[in-house]
Write an enzyme that holds these catalytic residues in place. Structure first.
Site, PDB file in Angstrom:
ATOM      1  N   VAL A 133      53.250  47.485  42.582  1.00 29.10           N
ATOM      2  CA  VAL A 133      52.861  47.475  44.004  1.00 29.10           C
ATOM      3  C   VAL A 133      53.894  46.802  44.908  1.00 29.10           C
ATOM      4  CG1 VAL A 133      50.385  47.619  43.543  1.00 29.10           C
ATOM      5  CG2 VAL A 133      51.454  45.364  43.813  1.00 29.10           C
ATOM      6  N   ILE A 159      38.814  43.352  37.159  1.00 35.33           N
ATOM      7  CA  ILE A 159      37.950  43.923  38.204  1.00 35.33           C
ATOM      8  C   ILE A 159      38.383  45.350  38.551  1.00 35.33           C
ATOM      9  CG2 ILE A 159      37.223  43.662  40.609  1.00 35.33           C
ATOM     10  CD1 ILE A 159      37.771  40.601  40.264  1.00 35.33           C
ATOM     11  N   THR A 190      37.394  37.090  34.214  1.00 40.91           N
ATOM     12  CA  THR A 190      38.475  38.008  33.832  1.00 40.91           C
ATOM     13  C   THR A 190      39.601  37.159  33.242  1.00 40.91           C
ATOM     14  OG1 THR A 190      39.663  37.776  35.910  1.00 40.91           O
ATOM     15  CG2 THR A 190      37.998  39.515  35.824  1.00 40.91           C
ATOM     16  N   TYR A 213      48.473  31.246  46.588  1.00 41.78           N
ATOM     17  CA  TYR A 213      47.362  32.194  46.370  1.00 41.78           C
ATOM     18  C   TYR A 213      46.409  32.167  47.563  1.00 41.78           C
ATOM     19  CZ  TYR A 213      43.548  34.604  43.919  1.00 41.78           C
ATOM     20  OH  TYR A 213      42.549  35.497  43.563  1.00 41.78           O
ATOM     21  N   ASP A 219      48.689  50.690  37.620  1.00 38.38           N
ATOM     22  CA  ASP A 219      48.946  49.317  37.179  1.00 38.38           C
ATOM     23  C   ASP A 219      50.356  49.252  36.606  1.00 38.38           C
ATOM     24  OD1 ASP A 219      48.644  46.578  36.161  1.00 38.38           O
ATOM     25  OD2 ASP A 219      46.489  46.944  36.221  1.00 38.38           O
ATOM     26  N   VAL A 230      35.090  35.307  39.023  1.00 34.88           N
ATOM     27  CA  VAL A 230      34.745  36.460  38.182  1.00 34.88           C
ATOM     28  C   VAL A 230      35.353  36.240  36.804  1.00 34.88           C
ATOM     29  CG1 VAL A 230      34.752  38.972  38.027  1.00 34.88           C
ATOM     30  CG2 VAL A 230      35.021  37.874  40.272  1.00 34.88           C
TER      31      VAL A 230
HETATM   32  N1  LIG Z   1      38.916  36.750  38.676  1.00 34.42           N
HETATM   33  C1  LIG Z   1      38.541  36.081  39.749  1.00 34.42           C
HETATM   34  O1  LIG Z   1      37.846  35.049  39.660  1.00 34.42           O
HETATM   35  C2  LIG Z   1      38.928  36.576  41.124  1.00 34.42           C
HETATM   36  C3  LIG Z   1      38.326  35.983  42.224  1.00 34.42           C
HETATM   37  C4  LIG Z   1      38.639  36.413  43.507  1.00 34.42           C
HETATM   38  C5  LIG Z   1      39.556  37.435  43.674  1.00 34.42           C
HETATM   39  N2  LIG Z   1      40.142  38.003  42.584  1.00 34.42           N
HETATM   40  C6  LIG Z   1      41.106  39.066  42.850  1.00 34.42           C
HETATM   41  O2  LIG Z   1      40.692  40.250  42.202  1.00 34.42           O
HETATM   42  C7  LIG Z   1      41.839  41.039  41.887  1.00 34.42           C
HETATM   43  C8  LIG Z   1      41.775  41.426  40.426  1.00 34.42           C
HETATM   44  O3  LIG Z   1      41.842  40.228  39.652  1.00 34.42           O
HETATM   45  P1  LIG Z   1      41.294  40.127  38.138  1.00 34.42           P
HETATM   46  O4  LIG Z   1      40.510  38.895  38.046  1.00 34.42           O
HETATM   47  O5  LIG Z   1      40.704  41.428  37.723  1.00 34.42           O
HETATM   48  O6  LIG Z   1      42.677  39.839  37.393  1.00 34.42           O
HETATM   49  P2  LIG Z   1      43.396  40.617  36.228  1.00 34.42           P
HETATM   50  O7  LIG Z   1      44.618  39.810  35.925  1.00 34.42           O
HETATM   51  O8  LIG Z   1      42.446  40.920  35.141  1.00 34.42           O
HETATM   52  O9  LIG Z   1      43.807  42.004  36.921  1.00 34.42           O
HETATM   53  C9  LIG Z   1      44.837  42.105  37.860  1.00 34.42           C
HETATM   54  C10 LIG Z   1      45.570  43.399  37.606  1.00 34.42           C
HETATM   55  O10 LIG Z   1      46.620  43.529  38.587  1.00 34.42           O
HETATM   56  C11 LIG Z   1      47.758  44.058  37.929  1.00 34.42           C
HETATM   57  N3  LIG Z   1      48.995  43.749  38.632  1.00 34.42           N
HETATM   58  C12 LIG Z   1      49.545  42.520  38.807  1.00 34.42           C
HETATM   59  N4  LIG Z   1      50.729  42.631  39.427  1.00 34.42           N
HETATM   60  C13 LIG Z   1      50.933  43.956  39.649  1.00 34.42           C
HETATM   61  C14 LIG Z   1      51.977  44.700  40.245  1.00 34.42           C
HETATM   62  N5  LIG Z   1      53.079  44.096  40.735  1.00 34.42           N
HETATM   63  N6  LIG Z   1      51.870  46.051  40.319  1.00 34.42           N
HETATM   64  C15 LIG Z   1      50.770  46.672  39.822  1.00 34.42           C
HETATM   65  N7  LIG Z   1      49.738  46.019  39.229  1.00 34.42           N
HETATM   66  C16 LIG Z   1      49.837  44.678  39.150  1.00 34.42           C
HETATM   67  C17 LIG Z   1      47.719  43.372  36.555  1.00 34.42           C
HETATM   68  O11 LIG Z   1      48.551  44.048  35.614  1.00 34.42           O
HETATM   69  C18 LIG Z   1      46.241  43.407  36.217  1.00 34.42           C
HETATM   70  O12 LIG Z   1      45.858  44.561  35.486  1.00 34.42           O
HETATM   71  C19 LIG Z   1      43.060  40.209  42.262  1.00 34.42           C
HETATM   72  O13 LIG Z   1      43.532  40.601  43.524  1.00 34.42           O
HETATM   73  C20 LIG Z   1      42.495  38.794  42.316  1.00 34.42           C
HETATM   74  O14 LIG Z   1      43.255  37.956  43.167  1.00 34.42           O
HETATM   75  C21 LIG Z   1      39.858  37.601  41.316  1.00 34.42           C
END
Ligand SMILES: NC(=O)c1ccc[n+]([C@@H]2O[C@H](COP(=O)([O-])OP(=O)(O)OC[C@H]3O[C@@H](n4cnc5c(N)ncnc54)[C@H](O)[C@@H]3O)[C@@H](O)[C@H]2O)c1
Length: 256
Positions: free
Chosen positions: A69, A23, A197, A162, A42, A195
């Site tokens: 982060v 995302i 991903t 989570y 990232d 989503v």
């Molecule tokens: N995919 C879903 O269904 C969904 C639903 C609700 C919320 N979210 C939230 O959306 C956000 C993005 O999730 P996504 O689905 O794109 O997952 P993703 O795993 O594709 O992306 C998450 C990104 O965060 C980065 N990251 C993780 N730890 C880190 C750190 N310590 N420092 C810097 N970067 C770091 C990862 O390297 C990755 O690129 C997250 O906060 C997730 O909780 C996702």
């Protein structure tokens, strides 16, 4: 008067965490499409350079920032690099996050702590680093990426850490919104439903994909690009009266 320009981000400088994939990558590119120059943050070994290259290809400024982060120093350095290379920071989307799952009674303390460190403390530290710059700059807009898991308990997924982290993001964001309301910073939450991903594909559950679709009134998961418009809106002048709010982008799942 409301114009289409109100929905754009021309002239702004943004930072997006988690921009190396999923995302966050789509939101980083989407902010650039809306007119922003974007710092893309990232961990190493992600597709950060691809995100920055997509932004450069549309003629906008981008810088790839390898940072964690959970590290205040790393975040401060990233904000400094964004400001020296792109301009004064005015917008931020905090999207970095991790996921794991285990039954509560079996969850190791280290598993709990590692997730809270990234998903909740990481959002606080990101807001703090961004907010310090925005306060210096006279204001800004922050969007924290939460989840439906901050509100509901996902059927068939044991993820107490989570869910707690995402509920924490809601109250953290409301608190910051009010602390900074007189100093020109708006803080809002964007809460996605399911989503498609890498994170969603990694969930350990006995349920099938169809079981999850049955929970969703729209009967499908979102694509990452469907989070872009809502993120741009919350950062834009069109959302000038929105602070401390949550925008659910969930296909209706929290309404069933
Ligand atoms: N995919 C879903 O269904 C969904 C639903 C609700 C919320 N979210 C939230 O959306 C956000 C993005 O999730 P996504 O689905 O794109 O997952 P993703 O795993 O594709 O992306 C998450 C990104 O965060 C980065 N990251 C993780 N730890 C880190 C750190 N310590 N420092 C810097 N970067 C770091 C990862 O390297 C990755 O690129 C997250 O906060 C997730 O909780 C996702």
């Amino acid at each position: 008067m409301l114009t289409s320009a109100s929905f754009r981000l021309d002239g702004s400088t943004a930072l997006v965490t988690g921009a190396g994939g999923g995302i966050g990558a789509e939101i980083a590119v989407g902010l650039a499409e809306a007119g922003a120059d974007v710092g893309c943050l990232d961990r190493p070994s992600t597709h950060l350079d691809d995100t920055a290259a997509r932004i450069h290809a549309m003629g906008r400024g981008a810088v790839a920032l390898s940072a964690d982060v959970t590290s205040p120093d790393s975040l401060a350095a990233a904000v400094a690099t964004v400001e020296s290379e792109l301009g004064l920071l005015s917008s931020a989307v905090n999207c970095a996050g991790i996921h794991s799952n285990a039954p509560a009674e079996e969850m190791e303390l280290g598993t709990w702590q590692a997730l809270i460190d990234v998903n909740l403390t990481g959002v606080f530290l990101s807001c703090q680093a961004e907010g310090r710059a925005m306060l210096r700059n006279g204001g800004g807009r922050i969007v924290n990426v939460g989840s439906i898991s901050g509100t509901l308990v996902n059927r068939g997924i044991n993820q107490i850490h989570y869910n707690a982290s995402k509920a924490g993001i809601l109250q953290l964001s409301r608190s910051l919104a009010i602390e900074w309301v007189d100093r020109g910073i708006r803080v809002n939450v964007l809460s996605p439903g399911y989503v498609r991903t890498g994170m969603a594909r990694g969930v350990q559950t006995a349920r099938t994909l169809d079981d999850f679709l049955d929970d969703i009134p729209m009967r499908r998961m979102a694509t990452p690009s469907e989070l872009v418009g809502p993120a741009v809106f919350l950062l834009s002048d069109a959302a000038s009266y929105c602070t401390g709010s949550e925008l659910l982008v969930d296909g209706g799942i929290t309404r069933w």
